[in-house]
Design a protein around this motif. Structure first.
Motif, PDB file in Angstrom:
ATOM      1  N   LEU A   1       1.221  -0.887   0.219  1.00 36.22           N
ATOM      2  CA  LEU A   1       0.166  -0.006  -0.586  1.00 36.22           C
ATOM      3  C   LEU A   1       0.956   0.652   0.154  1.00 36.22           C
ATOM      4  N   PRO A   2       1.224   1.408  -1.643  1.00 39.97           N
ATOM      5  CA  PRO A   2       2.064   3.120  -0.950  1.00 39.97           C
ATOM      6  C   PRO A   2       1.585   4.049  -0.779  1.00 39.97           C
ATOM      7  N   VAL A   3       2.020   4.557   0.339  1.00 38.22           N
ATOM      8  CA  VAL A   3       1.738   6.513   0.557  1.00 38.22           C
ATOM      9  C   VAL A   3       2.722   7.295   0.396  1.00 38.22           C
ATOM     10  N   GLN A   4       3.553   7.014   0.013  1.00 37.47           N
ATOM     11  CA  GLN A   4       4.760   8.112  -1.466  1.00 37.47           C
ATOM     12  C   GLN A   4       5.043   9.546  -0.532  1.00 37.47           C
ATOM     13  N   ALA A   5       4.061   9.814   0.519  1.00 41.48           N
ATOM     14  CA  ALA A   5       5.154  11.026   1.253  1.00 41.48           C
ATOM     15  C   ALA A   5       3.940  10.471   2.857  1.00 41.48           C
ATOM     16  N   GLY A   6       4.804  11.315   3.815  1.00 41.82           N
ATOM     17  CA  GLY A   6       4.129  11.107   4.997  1.00 41.82           C
ATOM     18  C   GLY A   6       3.687  12.715   5.414  1.00 41.82           C
TER      19      GLY A   6
ATOM     20  N   LEU B   1       2.780  -6.046   5.398  1.00 39.64           N
ATOM     21  CA  LEU B   1       2.109  -4.352   4.732  1.00 39.64           C
ATOM     22  C   LEU B   1       4.421  -3.668   4.380  1.00 39.64           C
ATOM     23  N   ALA B   2       3.881  -3.610   3.265  1.00 36.10           N
ATOM     24  CA  ALA B   2       4.859  -2.699   2.274  1.00 36.10           C
ATOM     25  C   ALA B   2       4.546  -1.605   1.752  1.00 36.10           C
ATOM     26  N   THR B   3       4.926  -0.229   1.641  1.00 36.94           N
ATOM     27  CA  THR B   3       5.153   0.707   1.153  1.00 36.94           C
ATOM     28  C   THR B   3       5.950   1.474   0.162  1.00 36.94           C
ATOM     29  N   ASP B   4       5.620   2.463  -0.676  1.00 43.71           N
ATOM     30  CA  ASP B   4       6.407   2.991  -0.937  1.00 43.71           C
ATOM     31  C   ASP B   4       6.635   4.412  -1.097  1.00 43.71           C
ATOM     32  N   ILE B   5       8.102   4.715  -0.769  1.00 39.05           N
ATOM     33  CA  ILE B   5       7.619   6.611  -0.436  1.00 39.05           C
ATOM     34  C   ILE B   5       8.855   7.037  -1.883  1.00 39.05           C
ATOM     35  N   ILE B   6       8.258   7.904  -2.118  1.00 35.44           N
ATOM     36  CA  ILE B   6       9.745   9.045  -3.239  1.00 35.44           C
ATOM     37  C   ILE B   6      10.040  10.278  -2.070  1.00 35.44           C
ATOM     38  N   VAL B   7      11.333  10.440  -2.356  1.00 35.96           N
ATOM     39  CA  VAL B   7      12.440  11.093  -1.489  1.00 35.96           C
ATOM     40  C   VAL B   7      13.043  12.258  -2.785  1.00 35.96           C
ATOM     41  N   GLY B   8      12.804  13.356  -1.759  1.00 39.13           N
ATOM     42  CA  GLY B   8      13.063  14.868  -3.118  1.00 39.13           C
ATOM     43  C   GLY B   8      12.627  14.474  -4.057  1.00 39.13           C
TER      44      GLY B   8
ATOM     45  N   ALA C   1      10.889  15.460   7.374  1.00 36.83           N
ATOM     46  CA  ALA C   1      10.722  15.071   8.882  1.00 36.83           C
ATOM     47  C   ALA C   1       9.691  14.202   9.248  1.00 36.83           C
ATOM     48  N   ASN C   2       8.447  15.020   8.951  1.00 33.81           N
ATOM     49  CA  ASN C   2       7.200  14.170   8.567  1.00 33.81           C
ATOM     50  C   ASN C   2       6.739  12.911   7.763  1.00 33.81           C
ATOM     51  N   THR C   3       7.449  13.014   6.851  1.00 33.74           N
ATOM     52  CA  THR C   3       7.450  11.335   6.319  1.00 33.74           C
ATOM     53  C   THR C   3       8.262  10.225   6.944  1.00 33.74           C
ATOM     54  N   LEU C   4       9.186  10.811   8.129  1.00 38.11           N
ATOM     55  CA  LEU C   4      10.165   9.593   8.197  1.00 38.11           C
ATOM     56  C   LEU C   4       9.022   9.504   9.753  1.00 38.11           C
ATOM     57  N   ALA C   5       8.587  10.140  10.219  1.00 34.92           N
ATOM     58  CA  ALA C   5       7.394  10.714  11.632  1.00 34.92           C
ATOM     59  C   ALA C   5       6.390   9.564  11.309  1.00 34.92           C
ATOM     60  N   LEU C   6       6.268   8.785  10.257  1.00 35.30           N
ATOM     61  CA  LEU C   6       4.776   8.782   9.409  1.00 35.30           C
ATOM     62  C   LEU C   6       5.771   6.994   9.681  1.00 35.30           C
TER      63      LEU C   6
ATOM     64  N   LEU D   1      17.160   9.208   1.121  1.00 31.97           N
ATOM     65  CA  LEU D   1      17.323   7.799   0.849  1.00 31.97           C
ATOM     66  C   LEU D   1      17.696   6.835   2.049  1.00 31.97           C
ATOM     67  N   HIS D   2      18.774   7.070   2.365  1.00 37.67           N
ATOM     68  CA  HIS D   2      20.203   6.692   3.449  1.00 37.67           C
ATOM     69  C   HIS D   2      19.036   6.493   4.830  1.00 37.67           C
ATOM     70  N   GLU D   3      18.514   7.297   5.075  1.00 39.89           N
ATOM     71  CA  GLU D   3      17.951   8.116   6.268  1.00 39.89           C
ATOM     72  C   GLU D   3      16.783   7.407   6.611  1.00 39.89           C
ATOM     73  N   ILE D   4      16.030   6.996   5.123  1.00 32.86           N
ATOM     74  CA  ILE D   4      15.079   6.274   5.342  1.00 32.86           C
ATOM     75  C   ILE D   4      15.400   4.555   5.236  1.00 32.86           C
TER      76      ILE D   4
END
Ligand code: SF4
Length: 440
Positions: free
Chosen positions: A250-255, A288-295, A305-310, A349-352
């Motif tokens: 279930l991709p969220v892509q950003a938090g 559960l897997a998700t996808d994130i796009i950074v930058g 930071a909100n994405t990391l928190a999510l 990307l590395h931080e995630i």
């Protein structure tokens, strides 16, 4: 003389599924697969343009073909997948040696595309004994094509067109054929697979119930889901149908809600988290897997930071993370500069990845000592491996295992990306027919 073919693919599982179906059709026409493109009479490339890196690899492969075809002009080259636009003038100018374009928007049955492409009129034949040679424990099966959404970064709707579902009877026939050849698990694919059937008056839940009846099929997964389309009926189908695995991507892509708005995802983080909470209450043992796009364009440090928190809150089992890269025709390319520097994208990307490695190791450590049922897929560096129902990779020792068995294991140790297991001493082994080719 036997026609020798080579099918190459890159990118999503949908390309893998389409490439496999193309191979099947070419084989059914009497062709013979070969590993090396240089030896083939026919080469079919399933291309991807979702990310710049994938697109570059397709161009590299086409340059390789250019050299080979210069020495063997009789080779037939077909380009399929998302690189094929409605207007192929630019591609034809750059790669004049391509003989045929197979657009992903085409709904012409694959068999007709193959016959048309190769100008074949030989009777269709499939030798079932030939077909039994392959071990194909888990196979992707495309159930729908295209997407009606317009996420601002995404090129897929331009290349694959609007949403179209395949008739369920046709899907069922394809899966029954795969099962006869040794497949025990299918992964149903659609850009938003949850929306399967809305154009043909059925639902994914009904399709799952229908194909659950196929004898010999042990497991069913599906990809990719969308937060606003994963409804209660589907959750209950996953929870109640024994063959359907507790495994959701279930991709969220950003938090961050502002980033989601710029992406035109059509939901806020609150909705996403609500869907995840409901799923977890309805589907015990969910992976559960998700996808994130950074930058993404304009993504600030606070938004990131909100994405990391999510991700800390939702604690997914797996996070697929990619750096934003602008793609032709997309709204984000037209509207905003790609203004997050590459170095900063890499850092995010590395931080995630670092955060997720920690979350995954904690989740996986919680499985040590538990009993898991795995579907054996193969052997790698003297270790057998398979996957749990929640899609975790497990390695184990065994002198007697075979691909396609469903085995009970006790998990003995865990890392962030895989588990180690021990075969239960008095297993009720479920050995499936037909037997697979034995390793030499
Ligand atoms: S839902 Fe968005 S990201 Fe997914 S295929 Fe459709 S447009 Fe692309």
């Amino acid at each position: 003389m036997t026609l020798r073919f080579h099918v190459w693919s890159i990118g999503c599982q949908m390309n893998t599924a389409d490439a496999r179906r193309m191979s099947d059709e070419l084989e059914a026409c009497g062709g013979e697969a070969c590993d090396r493109m240089e030896e083939a009479d026919v080469v079919v490339l399933y291309s991807c343009v979702v990310r710049e890196a994938a697109e570059n690899k397709v161009h590299n492969e086409l340059e390789r073909i250019r050299k080979v075809k210069a020495g063997r002009p009789s080779m037939q080259i077909a380009l399929a997948g998302c690189m094929v636009e409605d207007d192929v003038t630019d591609l034809a100018r750059r790669y004049p040696f391509i003989d045929r374009y197979l657009s992903p928007k085409l709904d012409l049955p694959l068999r007709d595309q193959v016959f048309d492409f190769l100008d074949l009129d030989a009777p269709y034949r499939l030798d079932p004994e030939d077909a039994e040679r392959f071990s194909m424990v888990s196979q992707p099966v495309t159930v729908s094509q295209g997407c009606n959404r317009r996420c601002t970064y995404c090129v897929i709707p331009f290349r694959r067109g609007v949403e179209r579902s395949r008739p369920s009877a046709e899907i069922r026939r394809e899966i029954e054929g795969l099962v006869r050849r040794g497949t025990r698990e299918v992964v149903l694919l659609g850009q938003i697979v949850d929306r399967y059937g809305r154009d043909i008056e059925t639902t994914l839940a009904r399709l799952l119930a229908d194909i659950s009846e196929i004898d010999g099929l042990e497991r069913i997964r599906f990809l990719t889901s969308y937060p606003v389309d994963f409804d209660r009926e589907l959750m209950e189908a996953v929870a109640s149908l024994p063959k359907v695995c507790e495994d959701v991507n279930l991709p969220v892509q950003a938090g961050d809600d502002d980033v989601l708005r710029r992406m035109a995802r059509g939901y806020k983080t609150e909705l996403y988290e609500g869907v995840v909470a409901e799923m977890r209450s309805v589907i015990p043992g969910l992976g559960l897997a998700t996808d994130i796009i950074v930058g993404f364009c304009g993504e600030t440090e606070t938004e990131f930071a909100n994405t990391l928190a999510l991700l800390e809150r939702t604690r997914c089992d797996v996070v697929h993370v990619a750096m934003y890269s602008p793609r032709a025709n997309t709204a984000s390319l037209k509207l905003w500069p790609d203004d997050v520097p590459l170095e900063e994208k890499r850092r995010r990307l590395h931080e995630i990845e670092t955060l997720q490695a920690q979350v995954s190791v904690e989740i996986n450590a919680g499985l040590v000592g538990s009993r898991q049922e795995i579907l054996v897929e193969g052997i790698r560096r003297d270790k057998w491996y398979g996957r749990t129902r929640s899609n975790k990779l497990v390695f184990f020792d065994s002198a007697t295992s075979e691909p396609g068995q469903v085995l009970p294991l006790t998990i003995t140790s865990a890392s962030s990306w895989s588990l180690q297991g021990r075969l239960e001493s008095t297993p009720t082994l479920k050995t499936l027919e037909p037997p697979w080719p034995q390793p030499d």
